[in-house]
Design an enzyme around this catalytic site. Structure first.
Site, PDB file in Angstrom:
ATOM      1  N   SER A   1      -4.169  18.051   0.118  1.00 18.10           N
ATOM      2  CA  SER A   1      -3.740  19.053   1.092  1.00 18.10           C
ATOM      3  C   SER A   1      -2.441  19.697   0.636  1.00 18.10           C
ATOM      4  CB  SER A   1      -3.535  18.407   2.466  1.00 18.10           C
ATOM      5  OG  SER A   1      -2.873  19.289   3.354  1.00 18.10           O
TER       6      SER A   1
ATOM      7  N   TYR B   1      -0.693  11.690   7.903  1.00 15.69           N
ATOM      8  CA  TYR B   1      -1.691  12.505   7.205  1.00 15.69           C
ATOM      9  C   TYR B   1      -1.212  12.840   5.794  1.00 15.69           C
ATOM     10  CZ  TYR B   1      -4.528  16.658   6.084  1.00 15.69           C
ATOM     11  OH  TYR B   1      -5.351  17.571   5.475  1.00 15.69           O
TER      12      TYR B   1
END
Length: 254
Positions: A146, A159
């Protein structure tokens, strides 16, 4: 990019977690169009129905509803699927959850759940797929990271931690598995318009921020991710391993 350039994917079996949601649906369809077989792992009934409807007429799709947080159930389910389809040639570790709140408000149990789904489930996928890849002397493993790993986002610490782990694993696996003809890479998507953006309270301001950071002044599309995935899954990328490719319109540059 023409699917003709990905002829080496025809007949290959791809294990794709989180294949029915976000960018997964469109990229799954692109793989099927190349002649690949896709074992799509998801547990969202609505998204699975949408994927099955979109894939109607395209052969090669197998959908399995598996809870990624149940690692024992995931392993047994994947072992049965592997036997059914004759092994996995490609693994795409895409499934993830992304709760957002101040770091101190996360319980350790919540953090562990994020790591279990985002990282440990991917480890199980690779362990199940590895014997077949070693036996055939070819394999492709792609971890979905990400843009958040580059910094600049708050209230997503667990995350971001999970995505950093996937990048680290891609490098470690690339080193360890290379002798068996297996490549391992990561793709780091930028800010694509998916349901994940709904965690941002002010979407117009968020989109303005995206354009301020990107060199390319448009939003990313599923095709942008699909082309990168198909390239890394195909024989065209056989000399690329241990790398992280940012598909983000020039948000992060190295």
């Amino acid at each position: 990019m023409s699917t003709d350039q990905f002829g080496s994917l025809a007949g290959k079996t791809i294990l794709y977690t989180g294949a029915a949601g976000g960018l997964g649906l469109e990229t799954t369809l692109e793989f099927l169009r190349t002649g690949a077989k896709v074992v799509a792992i998801d547990n969202d009934t609505t998204k699975i129905a949408a994927l099955e409807a979109a894939a109607e007429g395209l052969p090669g799709l197998t959908v399995a509803r598996i809870d990624m947080s149940d690692l024992a159930g995931l392993r047994s389910g994947l072992e049965a699927l592997s036997e059914q389809v004759g092994g996995f040639d490609v693994v795409i570790n895409n499934a993830a959850i992304y709760p957002s709140k101040p770091f101190e408000d996360f319980t350790i149990e919540e953090i562990q759940l994020i790591q279990r789904i985002n990282v440990e489930a991917g480890i199980v996928c690779v362990q199940v797929a590895l014997p077949h890849m070693k036996a055939t002397g070819r394999g492709r493993i792609i971890n979905i990271a990400s843009v958040t790993f580059s910094g600049g986002w708050s209230e997503l610490a667990p995350y971001v931690q999970s995505k950093g782990a996937l990048i680290g694993l891609a490098r470690a696996w690339a080193r360890e598995f290379g002798a068996h003809g297996i490549t391992v890479n990561a793709i780091s998507p930028g800010a694509f318009p998916t349901d994940a953006e709904k965690i941002h309270p002010d979407l117009p301001a968020y989109e303005k921020r995206i354009y301020e950071h990107q060199a390319i002044q448009r939003r990313g599309s599923p095709a942008d991710i699909a082309n990168a995935l198909m390239f890394l899954a195909s024989d065209a990328s056989s000399f690329i391993t241990g790398q992280t490719i940012n598909v983000d319109g020039g948000w992060v540059m190295h």
